[in-house]
Scaffold this active site. Structure first.
Site, PDB file in Angstrom:
ATOM      1  N   CYS A 178     -12.375 -17.443  -3.525  1.00  0.00           N
ATOM      2  CA  CYS A 178     -12.201 -18.168  -1.847  1.00  0.00           C
ATOM      3  C   CYS A 178     -12.720 -16.805  -1.128  1.00  0.00           C
ATOM      4  CB  CYS A 178     -10.867 -18.348  -1.654  1.00  0.00           C
ATOM      5  SG  CYS A 178     -10.561 -18.428   0.246  1.00  0.00           S
ATOM      6  N   CYS A 199     -10.517 -15.537   1.603  1.00  0.00           N
ATOM      7  CA  CYS A 199      -9.305 -14.623   0.860  1.00  0.00           C
ATOM      8  C   CYS A 199      -9.945 -13.372   0.531  1.00  0.00           C
ATOM      9  CB  CYS A 199      -8.855 -15.232  -0.278  1.00  0.00           C
ATOM     10  SG  CYS A 199      -8.289 -16.836   0.117  1.00  0.00           S
TER      11      CYS A 199
END
Length: 486
Positions: free
Chosen positions: A408, A411
């Site tokens: 991600c 992230c």
């Protein structure tokens, strides 16, 4: 009164005292002692996150940190981190994963990083990036040689002048590499802001929150961080670092190993708190531009930290958050004299001055804390300490590389930033150059040369304060979860 009556009264008093002692012992055994809850109902009133007492390996307690952070540090950080100097972070999010095939890209729209408009970046920040910083390596470049070359009138030693100008471009490049290597020796993480693919990201447009990224890919990241960064040893202890280390076993390892685990565990706990406090609760039904609705998820917080779902370890993981907070707090206090000399330049004169004043105030508050982490307790065992310090550097650099494997992008952004901020904190705490500069009184001089003994790049400073801001936010959010769970 007869002697017989006196003896009888003494016997009754003795028996009464014995009965009282028996009752007290029974109550102590039944309840677990003075500090235990009186009954199960009373226990249930207290949330598992109602931490109190010593943080362990530090000289202060949880309540002290809660009050200091929530009342003094958190409000100041919130106003500081929205300023232009701290909101634009340069990072390479396109770096390939060096450990396994990149097979876990997140397709969820909330995983994507919103691009930063070029015109939104202050010119002063871009200028710092586009022009070579005059670091230690700058003195070995041809540009520096041309700047510092003596004029014909001043150059009384033509032979020496001839030798200076005969240095080849290859030699210049090698000198520059040596200087960069010397600078990197103190780094605890990998800084990639000079990579070709590095770009500025507006952190305010990309806040850290739960995006929906989960499953095997996310678990593999943390499993790798814990398992691949354990300290060696015999077969019995080589794989001791599992997804978590039972807190009772931490007493059996040396302080350096215990501190390393608690730092990683604290970082992990902090990130989990962010995800729980900014959880994706629902999405709007707009097909063209669906928007997420984020908020606190108490059920998720309990799942990640309650004793019932974590084999009793959750509260200890939360306590590790306070440990890493104190580590980074101490780094800021130690670097305060250096940080006061920074210009925090963006080219926006009024805001730059505001940031300098706010930074001075923030550092004064941080220095006022009475129970700082004692970094000298680590790496103090002679020759063995040198090996431990090198191990720390390699392990944290390895964690920097693992963050490139996060599927991600949002992230990955916050994982890299917080890892780099932590690495910068450790660099400050264990920098011989900073110690030398401070002891020499360099920060008290009215002017500091362009190439001081110790320096931090803008990217390191931005990562350091934003990473500390994330820890501060976690402790603040803990109080919000306590209120709900009470």
């Amino acid at each position: 009164m007869t002697s017989t009556h006196k003896l009888r009264r003494k016997a009754l008093a003795s028996s009464g005292l014995a009965i009282a002692l028996l009752v007290l012992l029974y109550w102590t055994d039944f309840t677990g002692g003075y500090f235990a809850a009186l009954d199960e109902a009373e226990t249930n009133k207290n949330c598992f996150c109602e931490l109190e007492g010593s943080i362990n390996d530090c000289s202060c307690d949880v309540d002290t940190v809660d009050h200091f952070n929530n009342m003094k540090v958190y409000p100041r950080l919130q106003s500081l981190l929205v300023k232009n100097f701290f909101r634009f972070y340069k990072v390479n999010l396109k770096q390939d994963c060096p450990f396994w095939p990149d097979d876990s890209r997140c397709a969820i729209r909330f995983c994507q990083v919103e691009n930063c408009e070029e015109q939104a970046i202050p010119e002063g920040i871009k200028d710092q990036s586009e022009h070579r910083d005059k670091a230690a390596s700058f003195k070995y470049t041809r540009e520096a040689q041309l700047e510092s070359r003596c004029s014909d009138v001043e150059d009384f030693d033509s032979a020496l002048g001839f030798l200076d100008t005969s240095i080849s471009d290859q030699a210049h490049r090698e000198f520059e590499l040596w200087a960069k290597h010397d600078e990197a020796e103190e780094d605890f993480c990998i800084v990639d802001d000079h990579d070709v693919d590095a770009q500025y990201v507006d952190l305010l447009l990309n806040p850290e929150r739960y995006t929906g990224y989960k499953g095997d890919s996310a678990h593999r990241i943390w499993k790798s961080i814990y398992l691949e960064n354990c300290f060696g040893g015999n077969n019995e202890t080589a794989n001791k670092f599992s997804s978590y280390m039972p807190h009772m076993e931490l007493r059996d390892v040396c302080l350096e190993q215990r501190a390393f685990y608690r730092i990683i565990s604290g970082l992990h706990s902090s990130i989990n708190i962010h995800l729980c406090s900014k959880y994706l609760l629902s999405e709007t039904k707009d097909f063209l531009d669906p928007q997420g609705i984020w908020g606190p998820n108490v059920k998720e917080f309990k799942r990640r930290f309650s004793p019932e779902t974590t084999s009793g370890e959750g509260p200890h993981w939360l306590r590790n958050l306070y440990f890493i907070y104190l580590v980074e707090l101490r780094a800021l206090a130690k670097a305060a004299p250096y940080l006061r000399r920074e210009n925090y330049y963006t080219g926006i004169a009024e805001e730059d001055e505001e940031v300098k004043l706010a930074m001075h105030d923030m550092l004064t508050v941080i220095e006022s804390f009475q129970s700082h982490f004692n970094e000298n307790a680590l790496f103090s065992s002679g020759i063995a300490s040198i090996k431990f310090k090198n191990d720390y550097k390699e392990k944290f650099r390895n964690i920097s590389r693992i963050m490139d494997c996060v599927g991600c992008d949002k992230c990955k952004l916050w994982g890299k930033l917080q890892t780099q901020g932590l690495g910068t904190a450790l660099k400050i705490l264990y920098s011989e150059k900073l110690n030398l500069a401070t002891e020499s009184g360099i920060w008290d001089k009215p002017h500091i040369e362009a190439d001081p003994i110790f320096r931090l790049s803008r990217t390191e400073i931005v990562a350091l304060f934003n990473a500390f801001g994330r820890l501060s936010n976690s402790i603040y959010e803990m109080e919000n979860f306590r209120r709900v769970l009470r």
